[in-house]
Design an enzyme around this catalytic site. Structure first.
Site, PDB file in Angstrom:
ATOM      1  N   CYS A 113      10.687  -6.984  -4.335  1.00 23.41           N
ATOM      2  CA  CYS A 113       8.869  -5.990  -3.377  1.00 23.41           C
ATOM      3  C   CYS A 113       9.595  -7.422  -1.980  1.00 23.41           C
ATOM      4  O   CYS A 113       9.588  -6.497  -0.782  1.00 23.41           O
ATOM      5  CB  CYS A 113       7.566  -6.555  -3.901  1.00 23.41           C
ATOM      6  N   HIS A 167       5.320  -7.144   2.157  1.00 29.41           N
ATOM      7  CA  HIS A 167       4.675  -8.026   0.346  1.00 29.41           C
ATOM      8  C   HIS A 167       3.149  -8.325   0.831  1.00 29.41           C
ATOM      9  O   HIS A 167       2.630  -8.741   2.069  1.00 29.41           O
ATOM     10  CB  HIS A 167       5.860  -8.670   0.412  1.00 29.41           C
TER      11      HIS A 167
END
Length: 517
Positions: A113, A167
């Site tokens: 991610c 993120h």
């Protein structure tokens, strides 16, 4: 550090939608074993068939472009229109495909991610930035590099965001130089206290809550409110959905849409890892760390299909939220001057190659959903077979809108990858010879063209798969004499120098990094 740049309508009632879902699911059964989601697997591209318009372009009615930017966390290609899984139910995304261009072979820069979002939103690859893992602070490492929402804000846009765009964490979310306004919505329940959640080695799923108790639903209502407002400036609305990221906890009705007795496991081969180099096997299974023994634990539990059901339910949940926003946009005065991008940040394994989650350089970990609608440019109902990666997102938006990204002192160290896919949006058959490029940790890289996937690890070992005959990547042919020329062509895209590795998460020590600095 110096190095060479890497070549780098709606409105259908629910009864009709349900009928379509059943039909799509039935049709997908025969296609699941190949799982390619594309039409032409042997050739890179066809020749040009029409002239590509010069960029930038203006909206059909004139004025300035708006942008609706929708990220769906951990969404692989298990959607109806890409036929990634016969049990997939994503009617809203599939409906959007009818008015957009979808990339059947779209790949994330990184199968994790934080580093993939940092790369996509900055335009800087990890081999330059050194942002290799989820625990690397992307904001401090990139310094003054201008990010995508920052560029639009500097250009005078009203930039608003909610959810997982960057993120998790404060950086990039509350930064005033990025956002005019950033608002987030959490689940109103503590997920660790949710009853009935199944946990197999950290893979968790279960039905719980009402719509209003889930952050993604409230985030959707927020976005709809923004689209219903009158704006005196062009807008950039970023919506980051958490689902289908784990935990797969969504209201019961989404599980009910996926009866357990209908669930199919993905294509699977015993002893699949026998021809994979030790470094690739260790990344997938890591017997020294419980976190990476997912498939063994899933098999022992006998709950493989239940876990798949959890992922599918969460994907259907996210699809419904996406559909609510798209319905609001289409009913608004902004439909014909708004660019819409829907993207997943990487793929997700659910048992293929003995692997779960992302964190690998194989097809399922890196291939994702990537859809673009540009009124007046994209024709709709077009699926592009050409491999692309999501590093194209930022430069393509600049190319179409004509917005300029300001050069910063750090650009010499962190070069911007300025590769626009606007020609493919205009003409899906446009000639294109650049492969998709992915990395995971310093020195580990995958290169994917229309036929082949090359994986090369930091220790020099390789995997090589011919997708024209092996779409599941079951036979590593890296040593075969007849493919050496094709392999050498893809090796040219692998950088010879990598940014310093810095600190790293203990579970990757000696695996992805080969040690930490």
């Amino acid at each position: 550090m110096t190095q060479d740049l890497i070549k780098t309508t709606r409105g259908l009632n629910s009864a009709i939608k349900t009928a379509k879902l059943l039909l799509l699911s039935t049709m997908a059964l025969a296609l699941f074993s190949c799982s390619s989601g594309s039409k032409n697997s042997d050739s890179q591209t066809e020749t040009n068939t029409k002239t590509v318009p010069e960029m930038p372009i203006s909206p059909p009615g004139g004025g300035e472009w708006n942008v609706l930017f929708i990220s769906v966390d951990d969404l692989n290609t298990w959607t109806g229109h890409l036929q990634g899984h016969p049990n997939a139910k994503t009617p809203n995304i599939d409906e959007f495909a009818k008015t957009s261009t979808s990339f059947a072979r779209a790949y994330s820069p990184v199968p994790a991610c934080n580093p993939t979002r940092a790369a996509i939103l900055s335009g800087v690859r990890p081999s330059y930035s050194g942002i290799y893992l989820n625990n690397h602070d992307w904001d401090s490492r990139l310094g003054d590099v201008e990010t995508l929402p920052q560029t639009f804000k500097t250009a005078g846009y009203y930039t608003v965001g909610s959810g997982k765009i960057f993120h998790n964490g404060e950086a990039g979310h509350t930064a005033p130089e990025y956002w005019t306004e950033y608002t987030d919505f959490e689940d109103t329940f503590e997920r660790r206290e949710v009853p009935g959640v199944t946990n197999v080695n950290g893979i968790r799923w279960g039905a719980y809550g009402t719509e209003d108790e889930h952050g993604d639903h409230r985030r959707t209502l927020w976005a709809i409110d923004k689209l219903n407002q009158k704006h005196d400036k062009p807008f950039f609305i970023g919506v980051g959905y958490i689902k289908p990221h784990m935990w797969w906890v969504v209201p019961q009705k989404y599980f009910d849409m996926h009866p357990l007795e209908t669930i199919q496991t993905p294509p699977y081969k015993e002893n699949d890892l026998d021809d994979v180099p030790p470094m690739g096997v260790e990344i997938a299974t890591n017997t020294e760390n419980q976190f990476y023994m997912d498939h063994k634990r899933i098999e022992e539990s006998g709950k493989w299909k239940e876990a798949i059901r959890g992922y599918l339910a969460s994907s259907t949940y996210a699809d419904e939220k996406v559909g609510m926003i798209l319905d609001a946009l289409d009913a608004s005065p902004y439909r014909d001057n708004t660019i819409v991008i829907i993207w997943g940040d990487h793929g997700w394994h659910l048992g293929e190659k003995y692997h779960w989650r992302k964190h690998a350089l194989w097809e399922e970990a890196t291939r994702t959903t990537y859809m673009v609608r540009v009124p007046g440019l994209t024709k709709g109902n077009e699926i592009v077979d050409t491999p692309v990666d999501l590093m194209s997102m930022y430069p393509t938006l600049l190319d179409i809108t004509g917005i300029k990204r300001y050069t910063k002192p750090s650009d010499d160290k962190y070069p911007f990858e300025n590769i626009s896919i606007a020609p493919l949006l205009s003409d899906p058959n446009h000639s294109w010879d650049r492969p998709a490029i992915m990395s995971y940790g310093a020195g580990n890289m995958a290169v994917r063209d229309a036929r082949y996937r090359l994986i090369q690890y930091a220790d020099g070992t390789q995997e090589f798969y011919d997708h024209s005959v092996d779409p599941n990547e079951w036979e590593n042919i890296a040593a075969k004499p007849e493919i050496q020329e094709a392999k050498a062509r893809l090796v040219e895209y692998i950088p010879t120098e990598w940014a310093p590795k810095g600190d790293c998460d203990a579970r990757f020590r000696g695996i992805v990094f080969g040690g930490c600095q």
